[in-house]
Design a protein around this motif. Structure first.
Motif, PDB file in Angstrom:
ATOM      1  N   ILE A  32      28.431  10.774  31.617  1.00 18.56           N
ATOM      2  CA  ILE A  32      28.792  10.657  33.035  1.00 18.56           C
ATOM      3  C   ILE A  32      27.611  10.085  33.816  1.00 18.56           C
ATOM      4  O   ILE A  32      27.771   9.216  34.685  1.00 18.56           O
ATOM      5  CB  ILE A  32      29.215  12.029  33.600  1.00 18.56           C
ATOM      6  N   PHE A  33      26.412  10.562  33.502  1.00 18.22           N
ATOM      7  CA  PHE A  33      25.188  10.056  34.129  1.00 18.22           C
ATOM      8  C   PHE A  33      25.038   8.550  33.873  1.00 18.22           C
ATOM      9  O   PHE A  33      24.754   7.778  34.787  1.00 18.22           O
ATOM     10  CB  PHE A  33      23.985  10.828  33.578  1.00 18.22           C
ATOM     11  N   LEU A  34      25.246   8.145  32.621  1.00 13.90           N
ATOM     12  CA  LEU A  34      25.127   6.720  32.278  1.00 13.90           C
ATOM     13  C   LEU A  34      26.157   5.892  33.037  1.00 13.90           C
ATOM     14  O   LEU A  34      25.844   4.831  33.600  1.00 13.90           O
ATOM     15  CB  LEU A  34      25.287   6.528  30.770  1.00 13.90           C
ATOM     16  N   LYS A  35      27.396   6.392  33.054  1.00 16.16           N
ATOM     17  CA  LYS A  35      28.479   5.666  33.726  1.00 16.16           C
ATOM     18  C   LYS A  35      28.186   5.480  35.207  1.00 16.16           C
ATOM     19  O   LYS A  35      28.409   4.387  35.774  1.00 16.16           O
ATOM     20  CB  LYS A  35      29.797   6.415  33.527  1.00 16.16           C
ATOM     21  N   LYS A  36      27.664   6.535  35.861  1.00 17.49           N
ATOM     22  CA  LYS A  36      27.360   6.452  37.285  1.00 17.49           C
ATOM     23  C   LYS A  36      26.272   5.421  37.570  1.00 17.49           C
ATOM     24  O   LYS A  36      26.139   4.932  38.701  1.00 17.49           O
ATOM     25  CB  LYS A  36      26.939   7.824  37.823  1.00 17.49           C
ATOM     26  N   ASN A  37      25.479   5.120  36.548  1.00 16.50           N
ATOM     27  CA  ASN A  37      24.378   4.180  36.731  1.00 16.50           C
ATOM     28  C   ASN A  37      24.615   2.838  36.030  1.00 16.50           C
ATOM     29  O   ASN A  37      23.672   2.072  35.794  1.00 16.50           O
ATOM     30  CB  ASN A  37      23.081   4.823  36.252  1.00 16.50           C
ATOM     31  N   GLY A  38      25.894   2.562  35.701  1.00 19.97           N
ATOM     32  CA  GLY A  38      26.274   1.267  35.171  1.00 19.97           C
ATOM     33  C   GLY A  38      25.768   0.976  33.772  1.00 19.97           C
ATOM     34  O   GLY A  38      25.557  -0.192  33.418  1.00 19.97           O
ATOM     35  N   ILE A  39      25.588   2.013  32.973  1.00 23.02           N
ATOM     36  CA  ILE A  39      25.077   1.846  31.609  1.00 23.02           C
ATOM     37  C   ILE A  39      26.145   2.305  30.623  1.00 23.02           C
ATOM     38  O   ILE A  39      26.736   3.384  30.787  1.00 23.02           O
ATOM     39  CB  ILE A  39      23.778   2.657  31.405  1.00 23.02           C
ATOM     40  N   GLY A  40      26.385   1.519  29.597  1.00 22.74           N
ATOM     41  CA  GLY A  40      27.384   1.875  28.598  1.00 22.74           C
ATOM     42  C   GLY A  40      26.841   2.864  27.586  1.00 22.74           C
ATOM     43  O   GLY A  40      25.631   2.901  27.319  1.00 22.74           O
TER      44      GLY A  40
ATOM     45  N   ASP B 293      18.628  12.897  40.732  1.00 23.55           N
ATOM     46  CA  ASP B 293      18.037  11.800  41.500  1.00 23.55           C
ATOM     47  C   ASP B 293      18.824  10.505  41.354  1.00 23.55           C
ATOM     48  O   ASP B 293      18.530   9.514  42.024  1.00 23.55           O
ATOM     49  CB  ASP B 293      16.590  11.544  41.044  1.00 23.55           C
ATOM     50  N   HIS B 294      19.814  10.520  40.459  1.00 20.63           N
ATOM     51  CA  HIS B 294      20.550   9.296  40.159  1.00 20.63           C
ATOM     52  C   HIS B 294      22.055   9.533  40.132  1.00 20.63           C
ATOM     53  O   HIS B 294      22.757   9.082  39.232  1.00 20.63           O
ATOM     54  CB  HIS B 294      20.059   8.701  38.837  1.00 20.63           C
ATOM     55  N   GLY B 295      22.523  10.285  41.132  1.00 18.34           N
ATOM     56  CA  GLY B 295      23.955  10.333  41.381  1.00 18.34           C
ATOM     57  C   GLY B 295      24.756  11.433  40.714  1.00 18.34           C
ATOM     58  O   GLY B 295      25.981  11.470  40.872  1.00 18.34           O
ATOM     59  N   LEU B 296      24.104  12.353  39.989  1.00 17.62           N
ATOM     60  CA  LEU B 296      24.878  13.395  39.309  1.00 17.62           C
ATOM     61  C   LEU B 296      24.206  14.755  39.491  1.00 17.62           C
ATOM     62  O   LEU B 296      23.100  14.983  38.999  1.00 17.62           O
ATOM     63  CB  LEU B 296      25.008  13.085  37.816  1.00 17.62           C
TER      64      LEU B 296
ATOM     65  N   ASP C 253      34.456  20.045  38.920  1.00 17.43           N
ATOM     66  CA  ASP C 253      34.970  18.692  38.683  1.00 17.43           C
ATOM     67  C   ASP C 253      34.149  17.956  37.628  1.00 17.43           C
ATOM     68  O   ASP C 253      34.709  17.254  36.768  1.00 17.43           O
ATOM     69  CB  ASP C 253      34.977  17.884  39.980  1.00 17.43           C
ATOM     70  N   VAL C 254      32.824  18.115  37.669  1.00 20.92           N
ATOM     71  CA  VAL C 254      31.954  17.446  36.693  1.00 20.92           C
ATOM     72  C   VAL C 254      32.270  17.920  35.282  1.00 20.92           C
ATOM     73  O   VAL C 254      32.408  17.116  34.350  1.00 20.92           O
ATOM     74  CB  VAL C 254      30.467  17.697  37.012  1.00 20.92           C
ATOM     75  N   PHE C 255      32.430  19.236  35.119  1.00 18.53           N
ATOM     76  CA  PHE C 255      32.637  19.750  33.766  1.00 18.53           C
ATOM     77  C   PHE C 255      34.076  19.606  33.288  1.00 18.53           C
ATOM     78  O   PHE C 255      34.329  19.639  32.085  1.00 18.53           O
ATOM     79  CB  PHE C 255      32.099  21.177  33.663  1.00 18.53           C
ATOM     80  N   ALA C 256      34.995  19.415  34.225  1.00 21.13           N
ATOM     81  CA  ALA C 256      36.351  19.024  33.822  1.00 21.13           C
ATOM     82  C   ALA C 256      36.309  17.595  33.282  1.00 21.13           C
ATOM     83  O   ALA C 256      36.905  17.291  32.237  1.00 21.13           O
ATOM     84  CB  ALA C 256      37.301  19.138  35.004  1.00 21.13           C
ATOM     85  N   GLU C 257      35.566  16.720  33.956  1.00 21.19           N
ATOM     86  CA  GLU C 257      35.419  15.336  33.491  1.00 21.19           C
ATOM     87  C   GLU C 257      34.699  15.276  32.153  1.00 21.19           C
ATOM     88  O   GLU C 257      35.017  14.454  31.293  1.00 21.19           O
ATOM     89  CB  GLU C 257      34.645  14.509  34.532  1.00 21.19           C
ATOM     90  N   ALA C 258      33.746  16.189  31.962  1.00 19.63           N
ATOM     91  CA  ALA C 258      32.972  16.219  30.719  1.00 19.63           C
ATOM     92  C   ALA C 258      33.752  16.836  29.562  1.00 19.63           C
ATOM     93  O   ALA C 258      33.292  16.805  28.412  1.00 19.63           O
ATOM     94  CB  ALA C 258      31.675  16.990  30.928  1.00 19.63           C
ATOM     95  N   GLY C 259      34.916  17.416  29.861  1.00 17.98           N
ATOM     96  CA  GLY C 259      35.741  18.009  28.812  1.00 17.98           C
ATOM     97  C   GLY C 259      35.346  19.422  28.434  1.00 17.98           C
ATOM     98  O   GLY C 259      35.830  19.954  27.427  1.00 17.98           O
ATOM     99  N   MET C 260      34.484  20.042  29.237  1.00 19.66           N
ATOM    100  CA  MET C 260      34.049  21.410  28.934  1.00 19.66           C
ATOM    101  C   MET C 260      34.923  22.450  29.627  1.00 19.66           C
ATOM    102  O   MET C 260      34.835  23.639  29.321  1.00 19.66           O
ATOM    103  CB  MET C 260      32.582  21.590  29.329  1.00 19.66           C
ATOM    104  N   VAL C 261      35.726  22.019  30.579  1.00 21.28           N
ATOM    105  CA  VAL C 261      36.704  22.882  31.237  1.00 21.28           C
ATOM    106  C   VAL C 261      38.054  22.180  31.101  1.00 21.28           C
ATOM    107  O   VAL C 261      38.267  21.121  31.681  1.00 21.28           O
ATOM    108  CB  VAL C 261      36.362  23.096  32.723  1.00 21.28           C
ATOM    109  N   SER C 262      38.940  22.771  30.320  1.00 16.72           N
ATOM    110  CA  SER C 262      40.227  22.115  30.059  1.00 16.72           C
ATOM    111  C   SER C 262      41.283  22.465  31.095  1.00 16.72           C
ATOM    112  O   SER C 262      42.201  21.688  31.340  1.00 16.72           O
ATOM    113  CB  SER C 262      40.737  22.497  28.664  1.00 16.72           C
TER     114      SER C 262
END
Length: 339
Positions: A157-165, A217-220, A313-322
């Motif tokens: 999620i951190f990578l995605k927010k910063n435009g990194i694959g 510091d970078h969006g997350l 919301d972050v951990f739902a996106e991360a798949g840790m909260v179903s």
């Protein structure tokens, strides 16, 4: 090494010896003749700098002021602390919010009484010489991470927010205890860890300056460690829960004003205790994590619904909260500090 406190896999519940475990607490009497409830607090891990406020609060008799005779014991990871607290094997726990969310998601009867580390210490840590100063500098690098933990789950999620694959950075699966060694030996360029934890230890061991690329510091950002209780103790001893929250908040406020004495109060806390210089740096960094923009200027441990929802919301996106639930299913607002 303490990253293992965030492992969310299936881990057997550790049996912990505690004073009361959710039944009517035993009592003691203070030197001044005040009746005190015997209370056990289980940490997320062996004591390190982050935990200074608990020892300082006990030393300064802040817990005693609130009618609490506090026993602090080491933990074996946040998930185990969450489970032990829910099972009544310890009165209160200090654990990471992702572990709490995952526990509640799977039916564990536990709630937060308030998150104190409200800015995540999650970060990529590397020696300065590696030149990892911005997210873009991660491209082509190999980073030590532990499969299944909150850091590895939120890193994409951190990578995605910063435009990194995801394919731009290699995450090398590493045992939590081996991540620092992987960086020092040069097997990896950095590690996924906590700015208030591994970094100071790595810097001390290698005698090299460490850089931190903080998620916050970078969006997350998301909630980190906080106080929790099992639903049994919340139902049967709500007054004790409220007093515990107040005592912990006051202890953090006092330690923030006196960081050196707070760190010194940890002397003898554990055979695994880091050197005092490392403890001091760990605690100094911890103090930068106490608030979000919504809670600046408020007492330590004051939370908001919006910050809780962002974390869910972050951990739902991360798949840790179903199955995300309402904020009130995770946070006991009856015991919580009021802003």
């Amino acid at each position: 090494m303490h990253a293992r406190r965030l492992l969310i896999g299936v881990i057997p519940l550790a049996l912990m010896v505690t004073a009361c475990g959710g039944n009517d607490p035993a009592t003691t009497t203070s030197d001044s003749g005040k009746k005190l409830d015997q209370v056990t607090l289980t940490l997320n891990w062996y004591p390190y700098g982050e935990h200074a406020p608990f020892y300082y609060g006990k030393q300064q008799k802040i817990f005693e002021k609130h009618g609490i005779d506090l026993t602090i014991q080491a933990g074996q990871g946040s998930q185990k602390t969450v489970q032990a607290t829910a099972a009544g094997q310890t009165d209160f726990g200090w654990a990471d919010t992702p572990a709490l969310l995952a526990g509640v998601d799977s039916g564990v009867k536990v709630k937060s009484l308030g998150v104190f580390l409200q800015t995540t210490p999650a970060s990529v840590q590397s020696f300065d010489a590696k030149g990892i100063k911005t997210p873009a500098d991660l491209k082509g690098k190999t980073i030590a991470g532990t499969a299944g933990d909150a850091l590895s789950k939120t890193f994409p999620i951190f990578l995605k927010k910063n435009g990194i694959g995801d394919s731009d950075v290699k995450v090398q699966n590493t045992d939590p205890a081996g991540k620092i060694a992987a960086v020092i030996s040069g097997k990896t360029d950095g590690l996924l860890g906590y700015a208030s934890d591994q970094g100071p230890t790595m810097q001390h061991k290698a005698d090299k300056p460490v850089s931190y690329l903080r998620f916050s510091d970078h969006g997350l950002n998301f909630y980190s460690n906080g106080l929790l209780a099992g639903q049994k103790i919340l139902a049967s001893q709500p007054d004790l829960a409220k007093r515990m929250v107040q005592a912990v908040s006051e202890s953090w406020a006092a330690a923030e004003k006196a960081p050196e004495p707070a760190v010194s109060s940890m002397e003898g806390a554990s055979e695994q205790l880091p050197p005092k210089t490392v403890l001091a740096e760990q605690f100094a960094t911890t103090l930068t994590l106490l608030h979000t923009a919504a809670t600046q200027g408020k007492a330590p441990g004051v939370n908001t619904d919006a910050d809780w929802q962002q974390t869910i919301d972050v951990f739902a996106e991360a798949g840790m909260v179903s199955k995300p639930k309402a904020v009130s299913d995770y946070w006991d607002q009856k015991s919580a500090l009021k802003g």
